[in-house]
Design a protein around this motif. Sequence first.
Motif, PDB file in Angstrom:
ATOM      1  N   ILE A   3       0.856  -1.183   0.000  1.00 58.55           N
ATOM      2  CA  ILE A   3       0.000   0.000   0.000  1.00 58.55           C
ATOM      3  C   ILE A   3       0.890   1.230   0.000  1.00 58.55           C
ATOM      4  N   ARG A   4       0.759   2.048  -1.032  1.00 56.08           N
ATOM      5  CA  ARG A   4       1.576   3.256  -1.153  1.00 56.08           C
ATOM      6  C   ARG A   4       0.867   4.411  -0.449  1.00 56.08           C
ATOM      7  N   VAL A   5       1.585   5.052   0.468  1.00 60.64           N
ATOM      8  CA  VAL A   5       0.989   6.100   1.298  1.00 60.64           C
ATOM      9  C   VAL A   5       1.751   7.410   1.138  1.00 60.64           C
ATOM     10  N   ALA A   6       1.006   8.504   1.014  1.00 68.51           N
ATOM     11  CA  ALA A   6       1.582   9.848   1.024  1.00 68.51           C
ATOM     12  C   ALA A   6       1.123  10.552   2.302  1.00 68.51           C
ATOM     13  N   ILE A   7       2.025  11.292   2.926  1.00 66.50           N
ATOM     14  CA  ILE A   7       1.731  11.969   4.185  1.00 66.50           C
ATOM     15  C   ILE A   7       1.749  13.474   3.960  1.00 66.50           C
ATOM     16  N   VAL A   8       0.666  14.141   4.348  1.00 69.19           N
ATOM     17  CA  VAL A   8       0.542  15.588   4.118  1.00 69.19           C
ATOM     18  C   VAL A   8       0.278  16.286   5.448  1.00 69.19           C
ATOM     19  N   ASP A   9       1.228  17.111   5.875  1.00 66.58           N
ATOM     20  CA  ASP A   9       1.098  17.858   7.130  1.00 66.58           C
ATOM     21  C   ASP A   9       2.092  19.003   7.093  1.00 66.58           C
ATOM     22  N   ASP A  10       1.716  20.145   7.634  1.00 64.06           N
ATOM     23  CA  ASP A  10       2.627  21.285   7.583  1.00 64.06           C
ATOM     24  C   ASP A  10       3.714  21.227   8.661  1.00 64.06           C
ATOM     25  N   GLN A  11       3.658  20.225   9.531  1.00 59.02           N
ATOM     26  CA  GLN A  11       4.691  20.056  10.544  1.00 59.02           C
ATOM     27  C   GLN A  11       5.590  18.874  10.185  1.00 59.02           C
ATOM     28  N   LEU A  44       0.994  14.042  -6.190  1.00 57.78           N
ATOM     29  CA  LEU A  44       0.257  12.893  -6.707  1.00 57.78           C
ATOM     30  C   LEU A  44       0.181  12.870  -8.230  1.00 57.78           C
ATOM     31  N   THR A  45       0.529  13.955  -8.875  1.00 55.36           N
ATOM     32  CA  THR A  45       0.556  13.944 -10.343  1.00 55.36           C
ATOM     33  C   THR A  45       1.764  13.167 -10.866  1.00 55.36           C
ATOM     34  N   VAL A  51      -3.206   5.688  -0.723  1.00 51.80           N
ATOM     35  CA  VAL A  51      -3.859   6.362   0.396  1.00 51.80           C
ATOM     36  C   VAL A  51      -3.053   7.602   0.772  1.00 51.80           C
ATOM     37  N   VAL A  52      -3.767   8.698   1.066  1.00 51.53           N
ATOM     38  CA  VAL A  52      -3.131   9.930   1.531  1.00 51.53           C
ATOM     39  C   VAL A  52      -3.591  10.201   2.952  1.00 51.53           C
ATOM     40  N   LEU A  53      -2.621  10.425   3.851  1.00 51.00           N
ATOM     41  CA  LEU A  53      -2.932  10.888   5.203  1.00 51.00           C
ATOM     42  C   LEU A  53      -2.897  12.408   5.159  1.00 51.00           C
ATOM     43  N   ALA A  76      -6.072   9.217  -5.446  1.00 51.08           N
ATOM     44  CA  ALA A  76      -5.876   8.358  -4.279  1.00 51.08           C
ATOM     45  C   ALA A  76      -7.078   8.489  -3.360  1.00 51.08           C
ATOM     46  N   LYS A  77      -7.132   7.636  -2.362  1.00 50.93           N
ATOM     47  CA  LYS A  77      -8.132   7.746  -1.309  1.00 50.93           C
ATOM     48  C   LYS A  77      -7.513   8.510  -0.153  1.00 50.93           C
ATOM     49  N   VAL A  78      -8.352   9.226   0.584  1.00 50.99           N
ATOM     50  CA  VAL A  78      -7.837  10.148   1.594  1.00 50.99           C
ATOM     51  C   VAL A  78      -8.383   9.824   2.979  1.00 50.99           C
TER      52      VAL A  78
END
Length: 241
Positions: A3-11, A44-45, A51-53, A76-78
Amino acid sequence: MTIRVAIVDDQALVRSGFAMVLSIEDDIEVVGQAADGAQAVELLTSTPADVVLMDVQMPVLDGIAATERIVAAGSAKVIILTTFDREDYLFAALRAGASGFLLKNADPDDLVAAIRAVADGHALLSPEVTVKVIARLASGTDPVPGAPGPPSRATNGAATHRAAAPDSDAARAVQSLTARERDVLTLLAEGYSNAEIATELFVGESTVKTHVSHVLAKVGARDRVQAVVFAHRAGIVGAGD
């Protein structure tokens, strides 16, 4: 399957923490990180993810707006992750097409389970989230615009555990379900996972997945979130709870 995951957070520290938690899982790979919603959409492009966190409050482009763009593009799914237990975030996330909603203080095991569930095509609908959705239904407010059936009428400030009055469209759709599909929908609406439904009904988990797919198709629900809304509108669950 990984499962490929991307993590999105400003910290950066938060991103590193999530990445560390996920790094020990054999079936999960963190493929990218982003500091805001705009970076996430751009990431993501070029970097496929399953899945994106997604954090909510971020500069440039917030997590809700980014989720809407990512889901619309089919990238992706979020799963929305936030430190704030706020209903406006929850329902905005659902409207944007998020498949899950977790607080950042959730146990690591719950986060990993959520990623696996969402990657497997399920919406993460915890009992706590279910209660909030039902509360909106009881007040006569449509919790997730686009869910099957029109908003139910208000029920004199009904408590969160009482079902709104069944509407005719939902009641008719129920008639298309087999007895076993109705059983599956009832358990699904009560927050059971596929594995728990399989145990309850003494069938295989693959059989449950098939029943869930049939239920979603027959009632016109996009995912489990909408199926739960439908079940309460149809009066299948909720009354007298």
